[in-house]
Design an enzyme around this catalytic site. Structure first.
Site, PDB file in Angstrom:
ATOM      1  CB  THR A  12      -0.932   0.023   1.231  1.00 42.58           C
ATOM      2  OG1 THR A  12      -1.535  -1.260   1.377  1.00 42.58           O
ATOM      3  CG2 THR A  12      -2.018   1.067   1.074  1.00 42.58           C
ATOM      4  NE  ARG A  23       4.839   0.521   5.444  1.00 47.20           N
ATOM      5  CZ  ARG A  23       3.790   1.179   5.886  1.00 47.20           C
ATOM      6  NH1 ARG A  23       2.973   0.603   6.746  1.00 47.20           N
ATOM      7  NH2 ARG A  23       3.545   2.395   5.485  1.00 47.20           N
ATOM      8  CB  SER A  26       3.707   4.155   8.245  1.00 44.05           C
ATOM      9  OG  SER A  26       2.682   4.997   8.648  1.00 44.05           O
ATOM     10  CG  HIS A  27       0.699   1.757  10.860  1.00 46.33           C
ATOM     11  ND1 HIS A  27       0.660   2.121   9.530  1.00 46.33           N
ATOM     12  CD2 HIS A  27       0.286   0.470  10.903  1.00 46.33           C
ATOM     13  CE1 HIS A  27       0.222   1.098   8.816  1.00 46.33           C
ATOM     14  NE2 HIS A  27      -0.002   0.084   9.619  1.00 46.33           N
ATOM     15  CE  LYS A  45       6.339   6.980   2.934  1.00 42.81           C
ATOM     16  NZ  LYS A  45       5.020   7.230   3.515  1.00 42.81           N
ATOM     17  CG  ASP A  68       1.474   7.765  11.084  1.00 43.59           C
ATOM     18  OD1 ASP A  68       1.721   8.983  11.022  1.00 43.59           O
ATOM     19  OD2 ASP A  68       1.547   7.001  10.105  1.00 43.59           O
ATOM     20  CG  ASP A 115       4.873   7.895   7.993  1.00 42.08           C
ATOM     21  OD1 ASP A 115       3.949   7.592   8.763  1.00 42.08           O
ATOM     22  OD2 ASP A 115       4.760   7.854   6.754  1.00 42.08           O
ATOM     23  CG  ASP A 158       1.573   9.231   6.742  1.00 40.02           C
ATOM     24  OD1 ASP A 158       1.410   8.700   7.859  1.00 40.02           O
ATOM     25  OD2 ASP A 158       1.847   8.575   5.708  1.00 40.02           O
ATOM     26  NE  ARG A 159      -1.526   5.918   9.099  1.00 34.40           N
ATOM     27  CZ  ARG A 159      -1.870   5.054  10.046  1.00 34.40           C
ATOM     28  NH1 ARG A 159      -3.121   4.958  10.461  1.00 34.40           N
ATOM     29  NH2 ARG A 159      -0.966   4.281  10.582  1.00 34.40           N
ATOM     30  CB  THR A 192      -7.103   1.293   0.662  1.00 36.44           C
ATOM     31  OG1 THR A 192      -8.418   1.132   1.175  1.00 36.44           O
ATOM     32  CG2 THR A 192      -6.123   1.455   1.812  1.00 36.44           C
ATOM     33  CD  GLU A 205     -10.079   2.940   6.928  1.00 37.15           C
ATOM     34  OE1 GLU A 205     -10.057   2.700   8.148  1.00 37.15           O
ATOM     35  OE2 GLU A 205      -9.161   2.621   6.139  1.00 37.15           O
ATOM     36  CB  SER A 206      -6.435   4.113   7.806  1.00 38.28           C
ATOM     37  OG  SER A 206      -6.069   4.856   6.652  1.00 38.28           O
ATOM     38  CE  LYS A 265      -1.681   7.811   5.362  1.00 37.70           C
ATOM     39  NZ  LYS A 265      -0.836   7.269   4.275  1.00 37.70           N
ATOM     40  NE  ARG A 279      -5.865  -2.387   7.159  1.00 40.12           N
ATOM     41  CZ  ARG A 279      -4.993  -2.479   8.162  1.00 40.12           C
ATOM     42  NH1 ARG A 279      -5.412  -2.829   9.366  1.00 40.12           N
ATOM     43  NH2 ARG A 279      -3.708  -2.263   7.982  1.00 40.12           N
TER      44      ARG A 279
END
Ligand code: VG1
Ligand code: CO
Length: 543
Positions: free
Chosen positions: A19, A23, A113-114, A126, A277, A279, A281-282, A344, A364-365, A376, A496
């Site tokens: 996504t 990773r 990320s998370h 990335k 999070d 990095d 972005d969230r 997504t 939504e995440s 984001k 999910r």
């Protein structure tokens, strides 16, 4: 002396970006040729000769070593210049901004990320394009193809570059500019939001808690919230990025940001709470005694964005990922602006933003952002909320209540079932996909299924098609179930399940989301046979 060495290598299986980038477990990334093969594949696809790139990461374990390897490889591949965040630190949105600000040829972001960080946790890489956004599927697919045929990579034999101080260095014939990771980003935020109004709100006694979860946003949040906006010292907690995130799981949701939730629901709760999070972005935002679901946050931000100077002229359109609730659609309809539904992953928003079709996007995440960058942006969302609170002078709870009274409420929840055996998860999805044709018209839990499909997306700008982006089951009363497998995990599969139900109001707007969704949740288990296939009867994480 510096000298370019060509190292013979062989393809390593499974270097397929998901996504958002590639990773893997950190020891895998640290394995022989692993990072090098992937970075060479990036350069082989996008070309490095004479180019300028941005480089930085979320500070997790191996971030500093990987940065040195990437710099030496960029130099060996003929790059002209790399702009690196001091200490090899850059949040994902700050990296996106630096790519755009300096009109570079793209950037490499080191982050999972998370996902937790540490010697036995996760690492990731990335590539972002010259527009500042994540590489689209066509490009990541080409990189993956390249990893399957690679035979050599290039690296410069040289000492480490000192990334600890801001300044210019030479690495072979390449220039390395070490920059303050925060300054340009903070200036961008100041250009979008009414800092004097927010400063006045803090000066008037408004209190907030920002949990940076020992990940990358700490330095950004301290500079912007405490230094520039005057929030009291200590507003930002867990504000020092640590290689293992202090053992925290930097995923801003009620499960992993539990300390923040407890504080916001406790007797001494401040007015506003937020977490971000790994990095940056969230984001999660929480009011005193009230949790804001990310889908609702997107809708509230879209409905109120015009209150911030950067969006005073209104929005061109709102885009959301398919599993995100339709709450934002209702706002777009009311504003008479375009709305978009994408698969997504942030990469799908890039074309809409570049083409000026959408201004605000969300998932939504816990991801929201706008056309100010092509990622984001967690702190951006926090600052837009603060700007709205400063103008409306209402509590988060009152703003949400008014929003639902006007638009109705899309009750929403995501249930995650983690580390399922991959074969079992795949079998479940295959069976579900096989049953889609027969689902229409079926009655379950007092609802009738009106449609069931596997989401496919045709990009309205470049016409590219992305298939199999998640199974959707739609009901006649507006309820919806979505099933998809995560593309960011590194252990087994994560299922999910996204659950949604619409209440038009005026009554029934203040139920607990899990209670309101109970029939939809039961239907979701039934229709997919979750326990039969996976052995799981309850989710690991509920957001
Ligand atoms: C998850 C989220 C998705 C988000 C992605 C990257 O992907 O669901 O909405 O864009 O993480 O976010 P998946 O494939 O695991 O569902 V980040 O901030 O963690 O890079
Ligand atoms: Co992230």
């Amino acid at each position: 002396m510096t000298q370019i060495t060509t190292v013979a290598t062989q393809p390593i299986a499974g270097q397929k970006p998901g996504t958002s980038g590639l990773r893997k477990k950190t020891p895998v990334f640290m394995g022989r040729h692993y990072l090098e093969n992937f970075v060479q594949s990036i350069f082989d696809v996008v070309g490095a000769a004479g180019k300028t790139f941005v480089l930085g990461g979320d500070g997790r374990y191996f971030n500093d070593r990987a940065a040195q390897v990437i710099l030496r490889m960029a130099a060996a591949n003929g790059a002209a210049r790399v702009i690196v965040g001091q200490g090899a630190i850059l949040s994902t949105p700050a990296a996106s901004h630096l790519i755009r600000l300096n009109k570079t040829d793209g950037g490499i972001i080191m982050s999972a990320s998370h996902n937790p960080g540490g010697p036995n946790e996760d690492f990731g890489v990335k590539f972002n394009m010259p527009n500042g956004g994540p590489a689209p599927e066509g490009v990541t697919e080409a990189m993956f193809q390249r990893t399957t045929e690679i035979t050599e990579y290039k690296v410069l034999e040289a000492h480490d570059v000192d990334l600890s101080v801001v300044g210019r260095h030479q690495l072979g014939s390449m220039v390395v500019d070490v920059v303050d990771p925060v300054a340009d980003y903070a200036a961008l935020m100041e250009s979008l939001f009414d800092f004097p109004a927010i400063r006045a709100m803090f000066a008037g006694g408004f209190r907030m808690r920002m949990d940076s979860m020992c990940a990358v946003t700490g330095p950004y949040a301290i500079e912007i919230l405490e230094n520039r906006l005057g929030a009291e010292a200590g507003t930002v907690v867990n504000g020092t990025p640590l290689p293992d995130f202090g053992g925290m799981h930097p995923d801003p949701n009620p499960t992993w940001a539990k300390a923040l939730m407890d504080e916001m629901f406790g007797s001494a709760a401040p007015d506003f709470g937020a977490a971000s999070d790994g990095d940056g972005d969230r984001n999660m935002v929480v009011g005193r005694g009230i949790y804001v679901s990310p889908s609702d946050s997107l809708a509230v931000l879209a409905a109120n964005a015009h209150l911030a100077p950067g969006y005073a002229k209104g929005l061109k359109g709102v885009a959301r990922s398919m599993p995100t609730s339709a709450a934002a659609d209702r706002v777009a309809d009311a504003l008479g602006i375009a709305k978009f539904e994408t698969p997504t992953g942030w990469k799908f928003f890039g074309n809409l933003l570049d083409a000026g079709k959408a201004t605000i996007c969300g998932e939504e995440s816990f991801g929201t952002g706008s056309d100010h960058v092509r990622e984001k942006d967690g702190l951006w969302a926090v600052l837009l909320w603060l700007n709205i609170l400063a103008v409306r002078k209402q509590s988060v709870a009152d703003i949400l209540a008014e929003h639902w009274a006007k638009y109705g409420r899309n009750y929403y929840s995501r249930h995650d079932f983690e580390a399922i055996e991959t074969a079992k998860a795949d079998a479940m999805m295959t069976a579900l996909r096989g049953s889609l044709a027969s689902l229409r018209g079926r009655q379950i839990e007092g609802m009738t299924i009106s449609a069931a499909d596997d989401f496919a997306y045709t990009d309205p700008v470049d016409g590219s098609v992305s298939q199999k982006q998640g199974v959707r089951v739609l009901f006649d009363d507006g309820s919806r179930i979505v099933y998809r497998l995560s593309g960011t995990g590194t252990e087994g599969a994560t299922l999910r399940v996204y659950l949604e139900r619409y209440a038009p109001g005026p009554g029934g707007l203040d139920l607990d989301a899990q209670v309101a969704l109970a029939p939809v949740i039961r239907a979701a288990h039934d229709l997919a046979g979750i326990s039969g296939h996976t052995g799981r009867t309850a989710p690991d994480v509920v957001t």
